[in-house]
Design a protein around this motif. Structure first.
Motif, PDB file in Angstrom:
ATOM      1  N   ILE A  30       7.983  12.189  -0.143  1.00  0.00           N
ATOM      2  CA  ILE A  30       8.515  10.885   0.232  1.00  0.00           C
ATOM      3  C   ILE A  30       7.387   9.877   0.041  1.00  0.00           C
ATOM      4  O   ILE A  30       6.229  10.246  -0.108  1.00  0.00           O
ATOM      5  CB  ILE A  30       9.046  10.840   1.687  1.00  0.00           C
ATOM      6  CG1 ILE A  30       7.900  11.040   2.691  1.00  0.00           C
ATOM      7  CG2 ILE A  30      10.162  11.836   1.902  1.00  0.00           C
ATOM      8  CD1 ILE A  30       8.303  10.737   4.127  1.00  0.00           C
ATOM      9  N   MET A  31       7.741   8.601   0.030  1.00  0.00           N
ATOM     10  CA  MET A  31       6.750   7.548  -0.118  1.00  0.00           C
ATOM     11  C   MET A  31       6.774   6.686   1.135  1.00  0.00           C
ATOM     12  O   MET A  31       7.852   6.284   1.587  1.00  0.00           O
ATOM     13  CB  MET A  31       7.084   6.669  -1.329  1.00  0.00           C
ATOM     14  CG  MET A  31       6.161   5.489  -1.511  1.00  0.00           C
ATOM     15  SD  MET A  31       4.509   5.971  -1.979  1.00  0.00           S
ATOM     16  CE  MET A  31       4.802   6.470  -3.657  1.00  0.00           C
ATOM     17  N   ILE A  32       5.598   6.419   1.652  1.00  0.00           N
ATOM     18  CA  ILE A  32       5.467   5.478   2.757  1.00  0.00           C
ATOM     19  C   ILE A  32       4.758   4.267   2.177  1.00  0.00           C
ATOM     20  O   ILE A  32       3.691   4.386   1.576  1.00  0.00           O
ATOM     21  CB  ILE A  32       4.659   6.065   3.920  1.00  0.00           C
ATOM     22  CG1 ILE A  32       5.351   7.324   4.438  1.00  0.00           C
ATOM     23  CG2 ILE A  32       4.485   5.030   5.030  1.00  0.00           C
ATOM     24  CD1 ILE A  32       4.471   8.212   5.268  1.00  0.00           C
ATOM     25  N   CYS A  33       5.353   3.112   2.332  1.00  0.00           N
ATOM     26  CA  CYS A  33       4.790   1.885   1.802  1.00  0.00           C
ATOM     27  C   CYS A  33       4.504   0.933   2.961  1.00  0.00           C
ATOM     28  O   CYS A  33       5.393   0.665   3.771  1.00  0.00           O
ATOM     29  CB  CYS A  33       5.768   1.242   0.822  1.00  0.00           C
ATOM     30  SG  CYS A  33       5.207  -0.344   0.183  1.00  0.00           S
ATOM     31  N   VAL A  34       3.292   0.436   3.022  1.00  0.00           N
ATOM     32  CA  VAL A  34       2.954  -0.614   3.983  1.00  0.00           C
ATOM     33  C   VAL A  34       3.120  -1.928   3.222  1.00  0.00           C
ATOM     34  O   VAL A  34       2.380  -2.219   2.294  1.00  0.00           O
ATOM     35  CB  VAL A  34       1.519  -0.455   4.515  1.00  0.00           C
ATOM     36  CG1 VAL A  34       1.180  -1.595   5.468  1.00  0.00           C
ATOM     37  CG2 VAL A  34       1.349   0.891   5.206  1.00  0.00           C
ATOM     38  N   ASN A  35       4.146  -2.678   3.597  1.00  0.00           N
ATOM     39  CA  ASN A  35       4.473  -3.933   2.931  1.00  0.00           C
ATOM     40  C   ASN A  35       3.927  -5.071   3.799  1.00  0.00           C
ATOM     41  O   ASN A  35       4.552  -5.462   4.784  1.00  0.00           O
ATOM     42  CB  ASN A  35       5.985  -4.050   2.755  1.00  0.00           C
ATOM     43  CG  ASN A  35       6.375  -5.252   1.929  1.00  0.00           C
ATOM     44  OD1 ASN A  35       5.682  -6.263   1.902  1.00  0.00           O
ATOM     45  ND2 ASN A  35       7.511  -5.146   1.261  1.00  0.00           N
ATOM     46  N   ILE A  36       2.753  -5.561   3.432  1.00  0.00           N
ATOM     47  CA  ILE A  36       2.067  -6.579   4.224  1.00  0.00           C
ATOM     48  C   ILE A  36       2.881  -7.873   4.270  1.00  0.00           C
ATOM     49  O   ILE A  36       3.072  -8.459   5.327  1.00  0.00           O
ATOM     50  CB  ILE A  36       0.650  -6.869   3.654  1.00  0.00           C
ATOM     51  CG1 ILE A  36      -0.177  -5.582   3.571  1.00  0.00           C
ATOM     52  CG2 ILE A  36      -0.055  -7.944   4.467  1.00  0.00           C
ATOM     53  CD1 ILE A  36      -0.454  -4.904   4.873  1.00  0.00           C
TER      54      ILE A  36
ATOM     55  N   TRP B  71       0.871  -1.177   0.000  1.00  0.00           N
ATOM     56  CA  TRP B  71       0.000   0.000   0.000  1.00  0.00           C
ATOM     57  C   TRP B  71       0.901   1.217   0.000  1.00  0.00           C
ATOM     58  O   TRP B  71       1.747   1.365   0.882  1.00  0.00           O
ATOM     59  CB  TRP B  71      -0.894  -0.006   1.243  1.00  0.00           C
ATOM     60  CG  TRP B  71      -2.013  -0.988   1.159  1.00  0.00           C
ATOM     61  CD1 TRP B  71      -1.922  -2.339   1.044  1.00  0.00           C
ATOM     62  CD2 TRP B  71      -3.402  -0.686   1.186  1.00  0.00           C
ATOM     63  NE1 TRP B  71      -3.174  -2.902   1.003  1.00  0.00           N
ATOM     64  CE2 TRP B  71      -4.096  -1.914   1.092  1.00  0.00           C
ATOM     65  CE3 TRP B  71      -4.126   0.495   1.296  1.00  0.00           C
ATOM     66  CZ2 TRP B  71      -5.474  -1.989   1.094  1.00  0.00           C
ATOM     67  CZ3 TRP B  71      -5.510   0.417   1.302  1.00  0.00           C
ATOM     68  CH2 TRP B  71      -6.168  -0.813   1.195  1.00  0.00           C
ATOM     69  N   PHE B  72       0.732   2.119  -0.997  1.00  0.00           N
ATOM     70  CA  PHE B  72       1.584   3.290  -1.136  1.00  0.00           C
ATOM     71  C   PHE B  72       0.880   4.551  -0.653  1.00  0.00           C
ATOM     72  O   PHE B  72      -0.275   4.794  -0.997  1.00  0.00           O
ATOM     73  CB  PHE B  72       1.988   3.482  -2.600  1.00  0.00           C
ATOM     74  CG  PHE B  72       2.858   2.383  -3.130  1.00  0.00           C
ATOM     75  CD1 PHE B  72       4.191   2.299  -2.768  1.00  0.00           C
ATOM     76  CD2 PHE B  72       2.342   1.423  -3.990  1.00  0.00           C
ATOM     77  CE1 PHE B  72       4.999   1.286  -3.261  1.00  0.00           C
ATOM     78  CE2 PHE B  72       3.139   0.408  -4.483  1.00  0.00           C
ATOM     79  CZ  PHE B  72       4.468   0.337  -4.114  1.00  0.00           C
ATOM     80  N   PHE B  73       1.623   5.363   0.089  1.00  0.00           N
ATOM     81  CA  PHE B  73       1.119   6.633   0.595  1.00  0.00           C
ATOM     82  C   PHE B  73       2.153   7.725   0.324  1.00  0.00           C
ATOM     83  O   PHE B  73       3.090   7.887   1.098  1.00  0.00           O
ATOM     84  CB  PHE B  73       0.836   6.547   2.107  1.00  0.00           C
ATOM     85  CG  PHE B  73      -0.194   5.516   2.458  1.00  0.00           C
ATOM     86  CD1 PHE B  73      -1.535   5.852   2.477  1.00  0.00           C
ATOM     87  CD2 PHE B  73       0.175   4.212   2.744  1.00  0.00           C
ATOM     88  CE1 PHE B  73      -2.501   4.902   2.786  1.00  0.00           C
ATOM     89  CE2 PHE B  73      -0.780   3.255   3.053  1.00  0.00           C
ATOM     90  CZ  PHE B  73      -2.117   3.599   3.080  1.00  0.00           C
ATOM     91  N   PRO B  74       2.012   8.474  -0.792  1.00  0.00           N
ATOM     92  CA  PRO B  74       2.922   9.603  -1.031  1.00  0.00           C
ATOM     93  C   PRO B  74       2.632  10.691   0.005  1.00  0.00           C
ATOM     94  O   PRO B  74       1.487  10.900   0.390  1.00  0.00           O
ATOM     95  CB  PRO B  74       2.563  10.087  -2.430  1.00  0.00           C
ATOM     96  CG  PRO B  74       1.575   9.137  -2.970  1.00  0.00           C
ATOM     97  CD  PRO B  74       1.048   8.311  -1.860  1.00  0.00           C
ATOM     98  N   TYR B  75       3.662  11.377   0.416  1.00  0.00           N
ATOM     99  CA  TYR B  75       3.501  12.443   1.396  1.00  0.00           C
ATOM    100  C   TYR B  75       4.408  13.606   1.024  1.00  0.00           C
ATOM    101  O   TYR B  75       5.571  13.404   0.678  1.00  0.00           O
ATOM    102  CB  TYR B  75       3.854  11.940   2.801  1.00  0.00           C
ATOM    103  CG  TYR B  75       3.812  13.032   3.822  1.00  0.00           C
ATOM    104  CD1 TYR B  75       2.599  13.497   4.303  1.00  0.00           C
ATOM    105  CD2 TYR B  75       4.972  13.637   4.275  1.00  0.00           C
ATOM    106  CE1 TYR B  75       2.538  14.524   5.223  1.00  0.00           C
ATOM    107  CE2 TYR B  75       4.923  14.658   5.194  1.00  0.00           C
ATOM    108  CZ  TYR B  75       3.712  15.102   5.668  1.00  0.00           C
ATOM    109  OH  TYR B  75       3.655  16.128   6.571  1.00  0.00           O
ATOM    110  N   CYS B  76       3.867  14.809   1.087  1.00  0.00           N
ATOM    111  CA  CYS B  76       4.640  16.007   0.762  1.00  0.00           C
ATOM    112  C   CYS B  76       4.865  16.827   2.025  1.00  0.00           C
ATOM    113  O   CYS B  76       3.933  17.127   2.764  1.00  0.00           O
ATOM    114  CB  CYS B  76       3.896  16.848  -0.271  1.00  0.00           C
ATOM    115  SG  CYS B  76       4.807  18.332  -0.745  1.00  0.00           S
TER     116      CYS B  76
END
Length: 181
Positions: free
Chosen positions: A37-43, A26-31
């Motif tokens: 930056i990208m926050i990735c939830v890697n299940i 699950w990708f969550f770009p954040y500014c």
């Protein structure tokens, strides 16, 4: 800044078709202050991965508090939507990518797009050090722009194509005039 963003997606129309059980990443770009930056939830790997193309040394101080908040929203959403899927969030660890550094101060968005296309929870061939070359990043920008402009769903496609044709014709006329002189 992130306090002002509505991260509650549980009632959003587009979120109703999301399937947590089919996704491992699950990708969550954040500014933050014009830097993405990208926050990735890697299940699958049970990790929260932070991908930062500037590799800020102060991750713990500046980005981790925000990343924890984004991840908490994601976890809450996943728990409410997919109670049957057991994920042991307490086992998850934090991972901060340290192998990629952008060559300028403006390409972080292109890295975000590239990561969303190619990140598999590990550094791979699509994210090689060669991609630090500004000419390859600019080429990617051009392809992305063309994909957007030429997409059949683009309601402005015809107008943009007409304007581009006029521009090219005008440029060619100027070139012809110069050559005649």
């Amino acid at each position: 800044y992130y306090d002002k963003v509505d991260l509650d997606i549980t009632n959003k129309e587009w979120a109703k078709n999301l399937s947590f059980t089919e996704c491992n990443l699950w990708f969550f770009p954040y500014c933050d202050n014009k830097h993405y930056i990208m926050i990735c939830v890697n299940i699958k790997a049970e990790r929260f991965e932070v991908l930062d193309s500037l590799r800020h040394k102060d991750f713990e101080k500046y980005y981790k508090p925000m990343a924890v908040r984004v991840v908490q929203y994601a976890i809450n959403y996943m728990k409410t939507q997919f109670a049957d899927k057991t994920v042991r969030w307490e086992r998850f660890t934090w991972f901060n990518l340290e192998k990629v550094t952008q060559p300028d101060q403006i390409s972080c968005r292109m890295y975000i797009i590239r990561w969303m296309r190619h990140w598999e929870g590990k550094y791979n061939s699509a994210l090689t050090k060669e991609w630090k070359r500004i000419d390859l990043i600019n080429e990617e920008r051009e392809f992305l722009m063309l994909d957007i402009i030429l997409d059949e769903e683009n309601q402005e496609r015809e107008r943009i194509m007409k304007e581009a044709t006029k521009y090219c014709n005008m440029k060619n006329k100027k070139k012809d005039l110069k050559e005649r002189r």
